[in-house]
Design an enzyme around this catalytic site. Structure first.
Site, mmCIF file in Angstrom:
data_model
loop_
_atom_site.group_PDB
_atom_site.id
_atom_site.type_symbol
_atom_site.label_atom_id
_atom_site.label_comp_id
_atom_site.label_asym_id
_atom_site.label_seq_id
_atom_site.Cartn_x
_atom_site.Cartn_y
_atom_site.Cartn_z
ATOM 1 N N ASN A 11 101.477 0.982 -16.100
ATOM 2 C CA ASN A 11 102.101 -0.056 -16.944
ATOM 3 C C ASN A 11 101.055 -0.995 -17.556
ATOM 4 O OD1 ASN A 11 104.571 -2.762 -16.577
ATOM 5 N ND2 ASN A 11 104.303 -1.372 -18.278
ATOM 6 N N CYS A 13 98.643 0.707 -20.007
ATOM 7 C CA CYS A 13 98.165 1.362 -21.236
ATOM 8 C C CYS A 13 99.324 1.881 -22.089
ATOM 9 C CB CYS A 13 97.204 2.514 -20.912
ATOM 10 S SG CYS A 13 95.661 1.977 -20.133
ATOM 11 N N ARG A 14 99.925 3.014 -21.671
ATOM 12 C CA ARG A 14 100.901 3.681 -22.539
ATOM 13 C C ARG A 14 102.222 2.942 -22.688
ATOM 14 N NH1 ARG A 14 100.539 9.112 -19.246
ATOM 15 N NH2 ARG A 14 100.196 7.503 -17.650
ATOM 16 N N SER A 15 102.837 2.548 -21.561
ATOM 17 C CA SER A 15 104.175 1.929 -21.704
ATOM 18 C C SER A 15 104.142 0.522 -22.313
ATOM 19 C CB SER A 15 104.970 1.982 -20.392
ATOM 20 O OG SER A 15 104.333 1.296 -19.356
ATOM 21 N N ASP A 125 97.271 10.212 -20.642
ATOM 22 C CA ASP A 125 96.768 8.989 -20.024
ATOM 23 C C ASP A 125 95.371 8.690 -20.579
ATOM 24 O OD1 ASP A 125 95.777 7.087 -18.347
ATOM 25 O OD2 ASP A 125 96.323 8.118 -16.500
HETATM 26 P P1 4NP Z 1 98.930 3.964 -17.895
HETATM 27 O O1 4NP Z 1 97.395 4.295 -17.606
HETATM 28 O O2 4NP Z 1 99.747 4.765 -16.897
HETATM 29 O O3 4NP Z 1 99.115 4.435 -19.286
HETATM 30 O O4 4NP Z 1 99.081 2.465 -17.716
HETATM 31 C C1 4NP Z 1 96.773 4.144 -16.346
HETATM 32 C C2 4NP Z 1 96.393 2.903 -15.919
HETATM 33 C C3 4NP Z 1 95.746 2.758 -14.706
HETATM 34 C C4 4NP Z 1 95.484 3.865 -13.938
HETATM 35 C C5 4NP Z 1 95.875 5.114 -14.363
HETATM 36 C C6 4NP Z 1 96.535 5.247 -15.568
HETATM 37 N N1 4NP Z 1 94.795 3.718 -12.716
HETATM 38 O O5 4NP Z 1 94.399 4.750 -12.134
HETATM 39 O O6 4NP Z 1 94.569 2.571 -12.255
#
Ligand code: 4NP
Length: 160
Positions: A11, A13-15, A125
């Site tokens: 939560n 980057c993408r969302s 991701d």
């Molecule tokens: P999101 O990306 O799912 O698009 O917010 C990520 C943010 C953090 C992590 C992985 C994906 N992480 O491993 O901390």
């Protein structure tokens, strides 16, 4: 009132990008009183954090201000939201695991199923990759959110 929730892993980057882009479309269409928008993550890793600095910078370049703070997805979200959009298959499975009924499960969809000009089956991701990944997230989300808005609008019109 229809409620739309975007869900990814962290939560950050993408969302949050999906939330910001979709909220912009809702505002432009003067539908902010009829469509509520939010985002969440399947993990609890980043609770309370603003969106990733690289994601916010890329979004800004593309005209979007990301202001959300991370929270984690919970069972209650099935009650609170009408549409739950997962960014990838892992998010989809993790959300569906928490469903308490077929009605809950039916609310969950893959974001890329709304893409009209991309054939991708998930929003990749961008967290461990380079700058291109962040731009590609926005490309896919701009594509998917515009047809998602058409769908939500037609569901609102049908209910009237
Ligand atoms: P999101 O990306 O799912 O698009 O917010 C990520 C943010 C953090 C992590 C992985 C994906 N992480 O491993 O901390």
């Amino acid at each position: 009132m229809k409620k739309v929730l975007f869900v990814c892993l962290g939560n950050i980057c993408r969302s949050p990008s999906a939330e910001g882009i979709f909220q912009g479309l809702v505002d432009q269409a003067n539908l902010s009183k009829e469509i509520k928008v939010d985002s969440a993550g399947t993990s609890s890793w980043h609770i309370g954090d603003p969106a990733d600095t690289r994601m916010r910078a890329t979004a800004k370049e593309r005209g979007y201000d990301l202001t959300s703070r991370a929270r984690s997805f919970g069972k209650k979200d099935f009650k609170d939201f009408d549409y739950i959009l997962a960014m990838d298959e892992t998010n989809y499975k993790d959300i569906v695991k928490l469903a308490r009924s077929p009605e809950d499960e039916a609310k969950v969809e893959l974001m890329t199923d709304y893409c009209e000009s991309h054939t991708d089956t998930y929003v990749p991701d961008p967290y461990y990759g380079g700058a291109d990944g962040f731009h590609y997230v926005i490309d896919l989300l701009e594509d998917a959110t515009s047809s998602l808005l058409k769908k939500v609008k037609s569901d609102i019109d049908e209910a009237h």
